[in-house]
Design an enzyme around this catalytic site. Structure first.
Site, PDB file in Angstrom:
ATOM      1  N   HIS A   1       0.822  -1.218   0.000  1.00 42.49           N
ATOM      2  CA  HIS A   1       0.000   0.000   0.000  1.00 42.49           C
ATOM      3  C   HIS A   1       0.855   1.267   0.000  1.00 42.49           C
ATOM      4  CE1 HIS A   1       1.049   0.904   4.168  1.00 42.49           C
ATOM      5  NE2 HIS A   1       0.921  -0.397   4.392  1.00 42.49           N
TER       6      HIS A   1
ATOM      7  N   LEU B   1       1.876   5.307   1.163  1.00 43.20           N
ATOM      8  CA  LEU B   1       2.349   5.903   2.414  1.00 43.20           C
ATOM      9  C   LEU B   1       1.186   6.368   3.290  1.00 43.20           C
ATOM     10  CD1 LEU B   1       5.243   6.719   3.579  1.00 43.20           C
ATOM     11  CD2 LEU B   1       4.616   9.047   2.892  1.00 43.20           C
TER      12      LEU B   1
ATOM     13  N   GLU C   1      -2.022  -7.174   7.434  1.00 49.59           N
ATOM     14  CA  GLU C   1      -0.665  -7.074   7.965  1.00 49.59           C
ATOM     15  C   GLU C   1      -0.494  -7.988   9.172  1.00 49.59           C
ATOM     16  OE1 GLU C   1       2.318  -6.910   7.696  1.00 49.59           O
ATOM     17  OE2 GLU C   1       2.895  -4.791   7.582  1.00 49.59           O
TER      18      GLU C   1
END
Length: 199
Positions: free
Chosen positions: A8, A10, A84
């Protein structure tokens, strides 16, 4: 089958050096611009993409939506296995804050982090299911840095150790048995300006 593994764009926590884990932090404006730069790159390349799938966390979801709109590629339902790594008590903290609380060896302590073996099992299971359902298609997968690092380690052992950059692109291909890397952690599109990308 070809897959594009995309980290992805920032976020403010990325910029501040804070571990995000499964905390749902949105893209910032630079992250959105990064997604657009990758979109322009993919528009100009020979690879054709059939679908996009993301982890469902907003920073990955919005990155995927930007790419979907630019490439006119449909999005599959988000898959929670792409989330994540969970970092437990460490989420939200900078390196200095982690060291101040737990010392230099904080990463060896049990602070509620998801076990490495567990993240690799879910990552490989996702790929096997994707292969079963889309083996004749090419899929962009928008996910997260630690997830990607652990997936690549599960597939290729210690061959790849470079830190996975925001909006990097890694491309793997599979015809029968093994995944073959075609591109690794490439961020060349982030240093190109709009004029260069439109040529």
């Amino acid at each position: 089958m070809r897959i594009g593994l995309v980290r992805h764009g920032l976020t403010d926590w990325n910029a501040a050096g804070r571990i995000q884990g499964q905390t749902d932090i949105p893209l910032n404006e630079e992250g959105r611009r990064q997604a657009e730069r990758l979109g322009r790159r993919l528009q100009s390349e020979k690879y054709h993409w059939d679908y996009i799938v993301t982890s469902g966390l907003s920073r990955a979801q919005e990155t995927g939506e930007i790419l979907s709109q630019m490439l006119q590629v449909p999005m599959l339902e988000p898959d929670a296995r792409l989330k994540e790594r969970g970092f437990g008590q460490v989420e939200g903290l900078t390196s200095d804050e982690r060291v101040a609380r737990w010392g230099e060896s904080w990463d060896t302590l049990d602070l509620g982090q998801e076990n490495i073996a567990d993240i690799q099992v879910r990552a490989v299971a996702f790929l096997e299911d994707l292969w079963s359902s889309h083996s004749q298609e090419n899929v962009l997968i928008v996910t997260h840095g630690a997830f990607l690092a652990n997936l690549l380690t599960a597939l290729f052992q210690d061959k790849y150790k470079e830190r996975i950059g925001n909006l990097s692109l890694t491309i793997l291909e599979k015809e029968r048995e093994d995944w073959i890397p075609l591109l690794y952690n490439c961020t060349q599109h982030l240093s190109m300006d709009t004029a260069e990308q439109s040529e």
